[in-house]
Design a protein around this motif. Structure first.
Motif, mmCIF file in Angstrom:
data_model
loop_
_atom_site.group_PDB
_atom_site.id
_atom_site.type_symbol
_atom_site.label_atom_id
_atom_site.label_comp_id
_atom_site.label_asym_id
_atom_site.label_seq_id
_atom_site.Cartn_x
_atom_site.Cartn_y
_atom_site.Cartn_z
ATOM 1 N N ASP A 132 2.767 23.152 -12.486
ATOM 2 C CA ASP A 132 3.741 22.915 -11.333
ATOM 3 C C ASP A 132 3.024 23.336 -9.929
ATOM 4 O O ASP A 132 3.203 23.023 -8.741
ATOM 5 N N GLY A 133 2.033 24.267 -10.077
ATOM 6 C CA GLY A 133 1.361 24.679 -8.868
ATOM 7 C C GLY A 133 -0.092 23.929 -8.572
ATOM 8 O O GLY A 133 -0.623 24.362 -7.456
ATOM 9 N N ALA A 134 -0.370 23.067 -9.407
ATOM 10 C CA ALA A 134 -1.362 22.192 -9.272
ATOM 11 C C ALA A 134 -1.243 20.981 -8.563
ATOM 12 O O ALA A 134 -0.144 20.572 -8.555
ATOM 13 N N PRO A 135 -2.161 20.543 -7.396
ATOM 14 C CA PRO A 135 -1.795 19.451 -6.552
ATOM 15 C C PRO A 135 -1.675 18.166 -7.748
ATOM 16 O O PRO A 135 -2.299 18.075 -8.615
ATOM 17 N N ALA A 136 -0.588 17.521 -7.264
ATOM 18 C CA ALA A 136 -0.391 16.275 -8.333
ATOM 19 C C ALA A 136 -1.057 14.852 -7.798
ATOM 20 O O ALA A 136 -0.846 14.639 -6.522
ATOM 21 N N ALA A 137 -1.755 14.376 -8.582
ATOM 22 C CA ALA A 137 -2.402 13.030 -8.084
ATOM 23 C C ALA A 137 -1.346 11.998 -7.773
ATOM 24 O O ALA A 137 -0.193 12.102 -8.510
ATOM 25 N N THR A 138 -1.624 11.073 -6.832
ATOM 26 C CA THR A 138 -0.931 10.036 -6.597
ATOM 27 C C THR A 138 -1.004 8.721 -7.546
ATOM 28 O O THR A 138 -2.319 8.392 -7.904
ATOM 29 N N HIS A 139 -0.194 8.307 -8.143
ATOM 30 C CA HIS A 139 -0.041 7.340 -9.143
ATOM 31 C C HIS A 139 0.470 6.011 -8.602
ATOM 32 O O HIS A 139 1.450 5.924 -7.900
ATOM 33 N N LEU A 140 -0.155 4.710 -8.766
ATOM 34 C CA LEU A 140 0.321 3.565 -8.361
ATOM 35 C C LEU A 140 0.667 3.054 -9.570
ATOM 36 O O LEU A 140 0.314 2.949 -10.733
ATOM 37 N N VAL A 141 1.550 1.660 -9.395
ATOM 38 C CA VAL A 141 1.938 0.763 -10.435
ATOM 39 C C VAL A 141 1.555 -0.472 -9.594
ATOM 40 O O VAL A 141 1.858 -1.010 -8.805
ATOM 41 N N ALA A 142 0.915 -1.246 -10.709
ATOM 42 C CA ALA A 142 0.721 -2.838 -10.310
ATOM 43 C C ALA A 142 1.717 -3.505 -11.118
ATOM 44 O O ALA A 142 1.847 -3.726 -12.238
ATOM 45 N N ARG A 143 2.306 -3.984 -10.004
ATOM 46 C CA ARG A 143 3.754 -4.686 -10.667
ATOM 47 C C ARG A 143 3.606 -5.949 -11.457
ATOM 48 O O ARG A 143 2.731 -6.617 -11.057
ATOM 49 N N PRO A 144 3.949 -6.064 -12.931
ATOM 50 C CA PRO A 144 3.578 -7.111 -13.841
ATOM 51 C C PRO A 144 3.769 -8.398 -12.999
ATOM 52 O O PRO A 144 4.922 -8.734 -12.469
ATOM 53 N N GLY A 145 2.862 -9.275 -13.314
ATOM 54 C CA GLY A 145 3.098 -10.637 -12.687
ATOM 55 C C GLY A 145 2.800 -10.771 -11.256
ATOM 56 O O GLY A 145 2.685 -11.982 -10.844
ATOM 57 N N ARG A 146 2.738 -9.712 -10.566
ATOM 58 C CA ARG A 146 2.582 -9.791 -9.130
ATOM 59 C C ARG A 146 1.317 -9.453 -8.580
ATOM 60 O O ARG A 146 0.654 -10.065 -7.602
ATOM 61 N N ILE A 147 0.468 -8.580 -9.173
ATOM 62 C CA ILE A 147 -0.819 -8.233 -9.074
ATOM 63 C C ILE A 147 -1.730 -7.628 -10.448
ATOM 64 O O ILE A 147 -0.909 -7.015 -11.024
ATOM 65 N N ASP A 148 -2.788 -8.131 -10.597
ATOM 66 C CA ASP A 148 -3.454 -7.862 -11.943
ATOM 67 C C ASP A 148 -3.993 -6.116 -11.522
ATOM 68 O O ASP A 148 -4.319 -5.936 -10.638
ATOM 69 N N ARG A 149 -3.972 -5.478 -12.743
ATOM 70 C CA ARG A 149 -4.097 -3.992 -12.361
ATOM 71 C C ARG A 149 -5.818 -3.994 -11.975
ATOM 72 O O ARG A 149 -6.199 -3.082 -11.087
ATOM 73 N N ASP A 150 -6.570 -4.788 -12.577
ATOM 74 C CA ASP A 150 -7.975 -4.812 -12.089
ATOM 75 C C ASP A 150 -8.095 -5.043 -10.620
ATOM 76 O O ASP A 150 -8.995 -4.443 -10.031
ATOM 77 N N GLU A 151 -7.250 -5.931 -10.092
ATOM 78 C CA GLU A 151 -7.295 -6.370 -8.462
ATOM 79 C C GLU A 151 -6.850 -5.107 -7.896
ATOM 80 O O GLU A 151 -7.388 -4.849 -6.901
ATOM 81 N N LEU A 152 -5.808 -4.406 -8.297
ATOM 82 C CA LEU A 152 -5.517 -3.196 -7.634
ATOM 83 C C LEU A 152 -6.579 -2.258 -7.538
ATOM 84 O O LEU A 152 -6.702 -1.440 -6.947
ATOM 85 N N LEU A 153 -7.065 -1.975 -8.880
ATOM 86 C CA LEU A 153 -8.207 -1.091 -9.059
ATOM 87 C C LEU A 153 -9.418 -1.059 -8.008
ATOM 88 O O LEU A 153 -9.910 -0.357 -7.209
ATOM 89 N N ALA A 154 -9.753 -2.405 -7.712
ATOM 90 C CA ALA A 154 -10.816 -2.816 -6.880
ATOM 91 C C ALA A 154 -10.346 -2.457 -5.449
ATOM 92 O O ALA A 154 -11.009 -1.837 -4.586
#
Length: 476
Positions: free
Chosen positions: A208-230
């Protein structure tokens, strides 16, 4: 020359007075602390806007963020040290001055800031924010704090780890004692065994004391995860096929986030929504319900999946402003937003009994599973909050099992590991409704350390997600 007195020495030229100029990152951190404690604001909402308005970027923005969030997380621990260094009880110290003391103490005990710089820079903020008199008090107290390093202060302020391991961990990791006990209960550890018997509890508190990374979700059918990764420059998530971990930067700067093809969402939340969407159903699978939809993160995932499967989602939110957030985040998806109380199933014609195939109830909870993301939450929540929340959760879960058709499935989710909100709650709902618990673990493939089931409890120190709890209940 006679008749003239001695010459007066020429006056030295004086420089114009310049008022003290505290550095911008520390002032932003201080203003954030005041907004949180005095006005009830949330640091993760206040600070980013403040940094943008004041054009604080790069290393300065990172410094201000660590200072503000770290001070808020460590408040209980810092106050124990300050109590020994202050000439007056902290309850008698002006709240703004107390925030300055905490700000300086955090730099001295937890950051790689030279002691003289931490004290001097904090005093400069004090001279502007609270005038010279209180600034002298701040200077005196912080000089006493600087006389010892963190480990030496912990020996002084933390109780004996063997005689009172809960109180020791509460000071060491800066959590209220009731939260330490709640974590130990959820992890099956017993304080009677001493500090050695609470090893995993300590790991959970440390996470709980460590900084939390920001997570994204690539919404299925709206954007491919590889595209969002790039586009984002992040890395692929470990467990959710749609998750990305950001290494830094502003998510709002990513075009896919701005146009709702992607969103900020913890990977644990994604896994819970995916588990409900993927559990096997016999018969119709066309009408889904999100009974507590605001602000719309899980609704967005369900809506995107529903669009791919020819289904639709009814999203219920009682607060109109939160319902508006759901509508904005799900724009373009087969989602109908309804402003209503989720407990009105069977009474509201828009929420007919047995009218849905899958139902998500992401119930209001203590939020103990997201303390790393909300640094002030551990001090705002009280043990007394648990009982009324448990009652509301039970009512919503029963309503969800009323809304789902026979054979349909309810996903009960809370962002908390507290047993009263999780396993105890689900056992009570099963007893009241006769629902069948479905083993949720196979629906989170490749996720380690899920325990004996059939429910799932995620943890920051185990899976790197928020401490989300999931139960899947099938209506007989």
């Amino acid at each position: 020359m006679t008749g003239q007195g001695p010459r007066r020495p020429a006056r030295k030229a004086t420089r114009p007075y310049k008022p003290p100029q505290p550095d911008a990152p520390r002032r932003a951190a201080f203003d954030t602390l005041v907004a949180v404690t005095a006005r009830g604001a949330y640091a993760n909402l206040v600070l980013p806007g403040m940094l943008a308005d004041r054009r604080i970027v790069g290393r300065d923005a990172a410094f201000a963020t660590e200072l503000a969030y770290g001070t808020l997380r460590s408040t209980g621990q810092l106050d124990k040290v300050l109590e020994l260094c202050s000439s007056r009880p902290l309850k008698q110290v002006d709240p703004r001055v107390l925030e300055l003391l905490r700000l300086g103490a955090y730099q001295l005990l937890h950051m790689r800031v030279p002691a003289h710089a931490a004290v001097a820079a904090t005093v400069e903020v004090a001279r502007v924010a609270v005038t010279d008199g209180p600034a002298k008090f701040v200077n005196a107290v912080l000089r006493r704090v600087a006389e010892r390093e963190f480990d030496a202060w912990m020996v002084e302020v933390a109780p004996d780890p063997e005689k009172d391991p809960v109180a020791h961990l509460a000071i060491e990791h800066s959590h209220p004692e009731w939260i330490v006990r709640a974590f130990a209960d959820a992890l099956g550890e017993k304080p009677a065994g001493g500090i050695g018997a609470l090893a995993e509890t300590a790991a959970a508190l440390a996470a709980d004391g460590a900084p939390a990374a920001t997570h994204l979700v690539a919404r299925p059918g709206r954007i491919d995860r590889d595209e969002l990764l790039a586009a984002s420059g992040g890395t692929a998530g470990r467990f959710s096929p749609y998750a990305i971990y950001l290494d830094g930067g502003d998510p709002a700067a990513i075009e896919a986030v701005r146009d709702n093809r992607a969103a900020v969402q913890d990977e644990g939340s994604q896994l819970c929504a995916l588990a409900l969407a993927n559990v096997e159903l016999a018969g119709a699978d066309e009408r889904w319900l999100d009974l507590c939809a605001g602000p719309g993160g899980k609704t967005g995932v369900l809506g995107a999946l529903a669009a791919q499967r020819g289904a639709s989602v009814v999203a219920v939110e009682q607060a109109e402003h939160r319902a508006n957030l759901v509508a904005r985040t799900t724009e373009g998806l087969p989602v109908t937003v309804v402003v209503a109380d989720g407990r009105s199933v069977g009474e509201d014609p828009r929420l007919p009994e047995g009218g849905f195939d899958r139902v998500l109830v992401d119930a209001p909870c203590t939020g103990l599973g997201a303390l790393r993301r909300r640094p002030e939450a551990r001090w705002r929540r009280q043990l007394a909050d648990v009982k009324p929340l448990v009652k509301l959760q039970r009512e919503l879960a029963v309503a969800a099992l009323t809304a789902v058709r026979p054979g349909g499935v309810v996903g009960y989710v809370v962002c908390s590991p507290h047993l009263a909100e999780t396993r105890v709650q689900v056992a009570d709902v099963v007893r009241r409704t006769g629902a069948e618990l479905v083993d949720a673990r196979p629906l989170l493939p490749d996720v380690p350390d899920l325990g004996a089931g059939p429910t799932v409890q995620l943890w920051p120190h185990r899976q790197g997600t928020d401490a989300m709890f999931l139960a899947l209940l099938r209506r007989k």
